[in-house]
Design a protein around this motif. Structure first.
Motif, PDB file in Angstrom:
ATOM      1  N   ASP A 107     -31.862  -2.322 -41.868  1.00 16.37           N
ATOM      2  CA  ASP A 107     -31.969  -3.640 -41.230  1.00 16.37           C
ATOM      3  C   ASP A 107     -31.888  -4.712 -42.311  1.00 16.37           C
ATOM      4  N   SER A 108     -31.136  -5.761 -42.015  1.00 16.04           N
ATOM      5  CA  SER A 108     -30.958  -6.820 -43.007  1.00 16.04           C
ATOM      6  C   SER A 108     -32.258  -7.592 -43.233  1.00 16.04           C
ATOM      7  N   GLY A 167     -29.192  -1.904 -37.814  1.00 19.00           N
ATOM      8  CA  GLY A 167     -29.989  -2.792 -36.977  1.00 19.00           C
ATOM      9  C   GLY A 167     -31.202  -2.091 -36.393  1.00 19.00           C
ATOM     10  N   ILE A 184     -25.730  -4.687 -44.239  1.00 18.02           N
ATOM     11  CA  ILE A 184     -24.381  -4.136 -44.359  1.00 18.02           C
ATOM     12  C   ILE A 184     -23.397  -5.305 -44.285  1.00 18.02           C
ATOM     13  N   ASP A 228     -28.883 -14.770 -26.710  1.00 12.20           N
ATOM     14  CA  ASP A 228     -28.401 -13.436 -26.354  1.00 12.20           C
ATOM     15  C   ASP A 228     -26.945 -13.521 -25.908  1.00 12.20           C
ATOM     16  N   THR A 232     -32.586  -1.631 -29.734  1.00  8.43           N
ATOM     17  CA  THR A 232     -31.471  -0.670 -29.618  1.00  8.43           C
ATOM     18  C   THR A 232     -31.521   0.367 -30.729  1.00  8.43           C
ATOM     19  N   VAL A 280     -33.827 -10.479 -32.442  1.00  7.06           N
ATOM     20  CA  VAL A 280     -33.858 -11.100 -31.110  1.00  7.06           C
ATOM     21  C   VAL A 280     -34.965 -10.488 -30.239  1.00  7.06           C
ATOM     22  N   THR A 281     -35.186  -9.172 -30.396  1.00  8.09           N
ATOM     23  CA  THR A 281     -36.208  -8.500 -29.572  1.00  8.09           C
ATOM     24  C   THR A 281     -37.571  -9.161 -29.745  1.00  8.09           C
ATOM     25  N   SER A 291     -38.045 -12.380 -27.521  1.00  7.11           N
ATOM     26  CA  SER A 291     -37.779 -12.360 -26.081  1.00  7.11           C
ATOM     27  C   SER A 291     -39.069 -12.670 -25.314  1.00  7.11           C
ATOM     28  N   THR A 292     -38.950 -12.782 -23.988  1.00  6.90           N
ATOM     29  CA  THR A 292     -40.173 -12.929 -23.196  1.00  6.90           C
ATOM     30  C   THR A 292     -40.772 -11.549 -22.894  1.00  6.90           C
ATOM     31  N   ALA A 293     -39.980 -10.499 -23.197  1.00  6.39           N
ATOM     32  CA  ALA A 293     -40.459  -9.110 -23.139  1.00  6.39           C
ATOM     33  C   ALA A 293     -40.945  -8.675 -21.757  1.00  6.39           C
ATOM     34  N   LYS A 294     -40.145  -9.018 -20.765  1.00  4.52           N
ATOM     35  CA  LYS A 294     -40.362  -8.454 -19.429  1.00  4.52           C
ATOM     36  C   LYS A 294     -39.588  -7.144 -19.382  1.00  4.52           C
ATOM     37  N   THR A 324     -29.439 -11.209 -21.590  1.00  4.87           N
ATOM     38  CA  THR A 324     -30.867 -11.581 -21.608  1.00  4.87           C
ATOM     39  C   THR A 324     -31.776 -10.542 -20.930  1.00  4.87           C
ATOM     40  N   TRP A 325     -31.225  -9.340 -20.698  1.00  2.00           N
ATOM     41  CA  TRP A 325     -32.077  -8.254 -20.187  1.00  2.00           C
ATOM     42  C   TRP A 325     -31.985  -7.062 -21.142  1.00  2.00           C
ATOM     43  N   GLY A 326     -32.216  -7.351 -22.424  1.00  2.61           N
ATOM     44  CA  GLY A 326     -31.991  -6.338 -23.455  1.00  2.61           C
ATOM     45  C   GLY A 326     -33.179  -5.444 -23.734  1.00  2.61           C
ATOM     46  N   ILE A 327     -34.337  -5.715 -23.123  1.00  4.61           N
ATOM     47  CA  ILE A 327     -35.435  -4.754 -23.302  1.00  4.61           C
ATOM     48  C   ILE A 327     -35.054  -3.500 -22.507  1.00  4.61           C
TER      49      ILE A 327
HETATM   50  C1  LIG Z   1     -34.705 -16.361 -24.519  1.00  2.00           C
HETATM   51  C2  LIG Z   1     -34.554 -14.897 -24.301  1.00  2.00           C
HETATM   52  C3  LIG Z   1     -35.521 -14.193 -23.589  1.00  2.00           C
HETATM   53  C4  LIG Z   1     -35.349 -12.820 -23.349  1.00  2.00           C
HETATM   54  N1  LIG Z   1     -36.274 -12.155 -22.613  1.00  2.00           N
HETATM   55  C5  LIG Z   1     -36.034 -10.878 -22.238  1.00  2.00           C
HETATM   56  C6  LIG Z   1     -36.908 -10.209 -21.350  1.00  2.00           C
HETATM   57  O1  LIG Z   1     -37.925 -10.736 -20.907  1.00  2.00           O
HETATM   58  N2  LIG Z   1     -36.595  -8.941 -20.982  1.00  2.00           N
HETATM   59  C7  LIG Z   1     -35.462  -8.330 -21.413  1.00  2.00           C
HETATM   60  O2  LIG Z   1     -35.172  -7.208 -20.976  1.00  2.00           O
HETATM   61  N3  LIG Z   1     -34.639  -8.936 -22.313  1.00  2.00           N
HETATM   62  C8  LIG Z   1     -34.898 -10.190 -22.731  1.00  2.00           C
HETATM   63  N4  LIG Z   1     -34.050 -10.815 -23.590  1.00  2.00           N
HETATM   64  C9  LIG Z   1     -32.928 -10.081 -24.195  1.00  2.00           C
HETATM   65  C10 LIG Z   1     -33.390  -9.180 -25.336  1.00  2.00           C
HETATM   66  O3  LIG Z   1     -34.374  -9.817 -26.094  1.00  2.00           O
HETATM   67  C11 LIG Z   1     -32.221  -8.821 -26.273  1.00  2.00           C
HETATM   68  O4  LIG Z   1     -31.074  -8.530 -25.528  1.00  2.00           O
HETATM   69  C12 LIG Z   1     -32.556  -7.589 -27.095  1.00  2.00           C
HETATM   70  O5  LIG Z   1     -33.817  -7.772 -27.696  1.00  2.00           O
HETATM   71  C13 LIG Z   1     -31.510  -7.345 -28.161  1.00  2.00           C
HETATM   72  O6  LIG Z   1     -31.915  -6.229 -28.908  1.00  2.00           O
HETATM   73  P1  LIG Z   1     -31.032  -5.698 -30.107  1.00  2.00           P
HETATM   74  O7  LIG Z   1     -31.653  -4.466 -30.612  1.00  2.00           O
HETATM   75  O8  LIG Z   1     -29.605  -5.633 -29.683  1.00  2.00           O
HETATM   76  O9  LIG Z   1     -31.045  -6.879 -31.181  1.00  2.00           O
HETATM   77  P2  LIG Z   1     -32.164  -7.295 -32.295  1.00  2.00           P
HETATM   78  O10 LIG Z   1     -33.542  -7.166 -31.791  1.00  2.00           O
HETATM   79  O11 LIG Z   1     -31.736  -8.636 -32.801  1.00  2.00           O
HETATM   80  O12 LIG Z   1     -31.929  -6.228 -33.409  1.00  2.00           O
HETATM   81  C14 LIG Z   1     -30.787  -6.268 -34.255  1.00  2.00           C
HETATM   82  C15 LIG Z   1     -31.233  -6.038 -35.683  1.00  2.00           C
HETATM   83  O13 LIG Z   1     -30.057  -5.924 -36.494  1.00  2.00           O
HETATM   84  C16 LIG Z   1     -30.314  -6.498 -37.750  1.00  2.00           C
HETATM   85  N5  LIG Z   1     -29.011  -6.845 -38.357  1.00  2.00           N
HETATM   86  C17 LIG Z   1     -28.154  -7.824 -37.993  1.00  2.00           C
HETATM   87  N6  LIG Z   1     -27.055  -7.812 -38.774  1.00  2.00           N
HETATM   88  C18 LIG Z   1     -27.230  -6.806 -39.659  1.00  2.00           C
HETATM   89  C19 LIG Z   1     -26.451  -6.300 -40.746  1.00  2.00           C
HETATM   90  N7  LIG Z   1     -25.274  -6.848 -41.078  1.00  2.00           N
HETATM   91  N8  LIG Z   1     -26.936  -5.248 -41.476  1.00  2.00           N
HETATM   92  C20 LIG Z   1     -28.154  -4.694 -41.155  1.00  2.00           C
HETATM   93  N9  LIG Z   1     -28.910  -5.138 -40.135  1.00  2.00           N
HETATM   94  C21 LIG Z   1     -28.471  -6.177 -39.385  1.00  2.00           C
HETATM   95  C22 LIG Z   1     -31.192  -7.706 -37.440  1.00  2.00           C
HETATM   96  O14 LIG Z   1     -31.980  -8.075 -38.552  1.00  2.00           O
HETATM   97  C23 LIG Z   1     -32.041  -7.197 -36.270  1.00  2.00           C
HETATM   98  O15 LIG Z   1     -33.315  -6.730 -36.683  1.00  2.00           O
HETATM   99  C24 LIG Z   1     -34.201 -12.171 -23.856  1.00  2.00           C
HETATM  100  C25 LIG Z   1     -33.251 -12.873 -24.596  1.00  2.00           C
HETATM  101  C26 LIG Z   1     -33.408 -14.225 -24.802  1.00  2.00           C
HETATM  102  C27 LIG Z   1     -32.362 -14.966 -25.554  1.00  2.00           C
END
Ligand SMILES: Cc1cc2nc3c(=O)[nH]c(=O)nc-3n(C[C@H](O)[C@H](O)[C@H](O)COP(=O)(O)OP(=O)(O)OC[C@H]3O[C@@H](n4cnc5c(N)ncnc54)[C@H](O)[C@@H]3O)c2cc1C
Length: 476
Positions: A54-55, A31, A195, A315, A35, A62-63, A66-69, A343-346
């Motif tokens: 990454d798939s 992924g 994967i 999220d 993260t 999801v990143t 997001s609204t990216a605060k 929803t605070w994943g940044i």
């Molecule tokens: C509406 C909304 C608004 C938000 N706004 C904010 C904000 O303002 N500030 C903040 O701090 N957080 C915010 N968040 C939360 C934040 O966006 C997420 O928690 C965070 O981006 C998640 O990051 P990640 O790396 O876990 O996931 P992702 O960014 O989704 O990365 C996971 C990656 O894994 C890959 N993947 C999935 N399955 C597989 C597989 N089987 N094999 C290989 N690759 C795979 C996917 O393609 C993807 O690229 C928001 C969430 C929502 C829903």
């Protein structure tokens, strides 16, 4: 108006190749969202052979929606943690968010990343009398922790608190740059490499794509919703929340805000060549309000501006609003996870990268216990386990009922096959999510089949464009 996230317009054309042979690597990161990529970046100087897959395209999960605060003022999280655990835990979470923010800001400054980083004032506000007392306590707690907090009462809201030291940025520009830096450090990245299975053989893991194998000693699961279930019991440890977002051309304002509780309204501004207001609303658990087109239309009506971009995102919400970061098995430091960011994943994705890279490098991290994915939750959270389980069961039932709703004249579901007529072309898919068997609901706005249980998504041709499903739903 485009049905896509505003950030994706800035996605660079810097695609890397997909995996085309069997490989062996010391560490595999699955992924490339905030993260996975941030973890790879933290480990860039190590001598370990590290591979990220990454798939899809890195950064486009999801990143990128997001609204990216970049914010530590998160509704009234410190009140919640202090109330259900204690003040010490709330302080530890506060410190973790400050460290995570500093980590992002320092990387941006050190690497001179152009990601539209802006220091902004952040507000949490309410019009609900019951919430005012909670926000007043939140203010006191934050002040005790050393934060400078202001309070407001004005015509627009009954009560608000604000802090000055938070940020906003453009997440796709940030992740694209991290990717390029990691490649310069000879770290391996494969895109369009999904994967689908992980097998443990002696002390080694074998990770399978549909064609190749990756042998590795350590795995970091950074794929948002983990695509395997056992032994982690995700459906009782979390539920999924979705929200709808739009970006409309608007005068730039140097603040962001969010309501203290549901119904959530969240606003920030973004300036690049044009300036935009980014407006989030219509949040609910994933299986509620299944007609996406209606949800988008009601969002647009609420904001009352002409949007240029409209999209939805989801999220994971954990039992105690603290993320799951660390070892999946207490005695096994070789399978690690970062998920459940509420929803605070940044900030929490950045925090995950600090914890995960410390575990990999055998260093202590003061937040490891706080975010331990195996922590036993306080008894006060018992009802939340049942709530999560209920959400999953209701999602399954609603998916079966929802699939029969006749919302769109161009969509038929017959004998388990979903048929859509779009632009005079007929598309057929199996109408069942391969993840856990929920029925899929057609999203006429974005022209996708969406799972109302765990948020997998498929395009008209049946290709899985978002997990946790590992498989496509193509009808042959
Ligand atoms: C509406 C909304 C608004 C938000 N706004 C904010 C904000 O303002 N500030 C903040 O701090 N957080 C915010 N968040 C939360 C934040 O966006 C997420 O928690 C965070 O981006 C998640 O990051 P990640 O790396 O876990 O996931 P992702 O960014 O989704 O990365 C996971 C990656 O894994 C890959 N993947 C999935 N399955 C597989 C597989 N089987 N094999 C290989 N690759 C795979 C996917 O393609 C993807 O690229 C928001 C969430 C929502 C829903």
């Amino acid at each position: 108006m485009e049905y896509k996230s505003i950030w994706l317009k800035d996605k660079k054309n810097n695609q890397v190749k997909e995996l085309n042979k069997n490989i062996k690597t010391d560490i595999l990161i699955i992924g490339g969202g905030i993260t996975g990529l941030s973890t790879l970046y933290n480990l860039r100087n190590s001598n370990l052979d590290i591979t990220l897959v990454d798939s899809n395209l890195v950064g486009c999960g999801v990143t990128s929606k997001s609204t990216a605060k970049i914010n530590y003022l998160q509704e009234h999280i410190y009140y919640d943690i202090a109330f259900k655990y204690d003040l010490d835990k709330a302080k530890l979470y506060y410190d973790s968010q400050i460290d995570a923010i500093n980590n992002i800001v320092n990387i941006i400054r050190k690497e001179k990343i152009d990601s539209n980083l802006e220091k902004v004032k952040s507000y949490v506000y309410t019009n609900d009398d019951k919430e005012i007392d909670i926000l007043k306590i939140e203010k006191q707690i934050l002040e005790k922790f050393g934060s400078k907090v202001n309070e407001y009462i004005n015509n627009n809201c009954k009560y608000a608190i604000s802090v000055n030291d938070t940020y906003t940025f453009n997440p796709i520009k940030y992740l694209d740059s991290l990717k390029e830096i990691c490649l310069k450090y000879h770290k391996n990245i494969y895109e369009n490499t999904k994967i689908i299975k992980i097998k443990k053989v002696n002390n080694e893991y074998i990770c399978y794509t549909d064609k190749y194998q990756i042998k590795t000693n350590k795995i970091v699961i950074a794929c948002h919703y983990p695509f395997f279930l056992l032994p982690f019991f995700m459906p009782i440890k979390s539920h999924i929340e979705k929200s709808y977002i739009l970006a409309s051309i608007n005068k730039y304002q140097n603040y962001s805000c969010i309501t203290s509780k549901k119904p959530t309204i969240s606003i920030r501004y973004y300036k690049d060549k044009d300036s935009y207001k980014i407006f989030l609303s219509n949040s609910s658990i994933i299986c509620n309000k299944l007609n996406d087109l209606n949800n988008f239309n009601s969002l647009i009506k609420k904001d009352n501006n002409n949007p240029s971009y409209v999209w939805k995102n989801d999220d994971l919400i954990t039992i105690d609003k603290i993320p799951y970061i660390g070892k999946i098995n207490k005695n096994n430091p070789n399978m690690l996870i970062g998920t459940g960011y509420n929803t605070w994943g940044i900030t929490n994705g950045s925090l995950a990268s600090l914890i995960l890279s410390d575990i990999i490098l055998n260093k202590e991290n003061k937040y490891e216990e706080l975010c331990n994915p195996l922590r036993s939750n306080n008894i006060k959270y018992l009802k939340d386990y049942f709530y999560n389980l209920g959400c999953n069961l209701i999602g399954y039932i609603k998916s079966k009922i929802g699939k029969n709703k006749k919302w769109y004249s161009n969509v038929i579901i017959k004998n388990g096959i979903g048929i859509v007529k779009d632009n005079n072309k007929i598309y057929k898919v199996y109408n069942k999510c391969p993840h856990m068997g929920c029925s899929l609901i057609y999203n006429e706005a974005e022209k996708t089949w969406d799972c109302p249980c765990h948020a997998s998504r498929f395009n008209l041709e049946g290709k899985c464009i978002k997990g946790p499903s590992k498989y496509n739903i193509k009808y042959k």
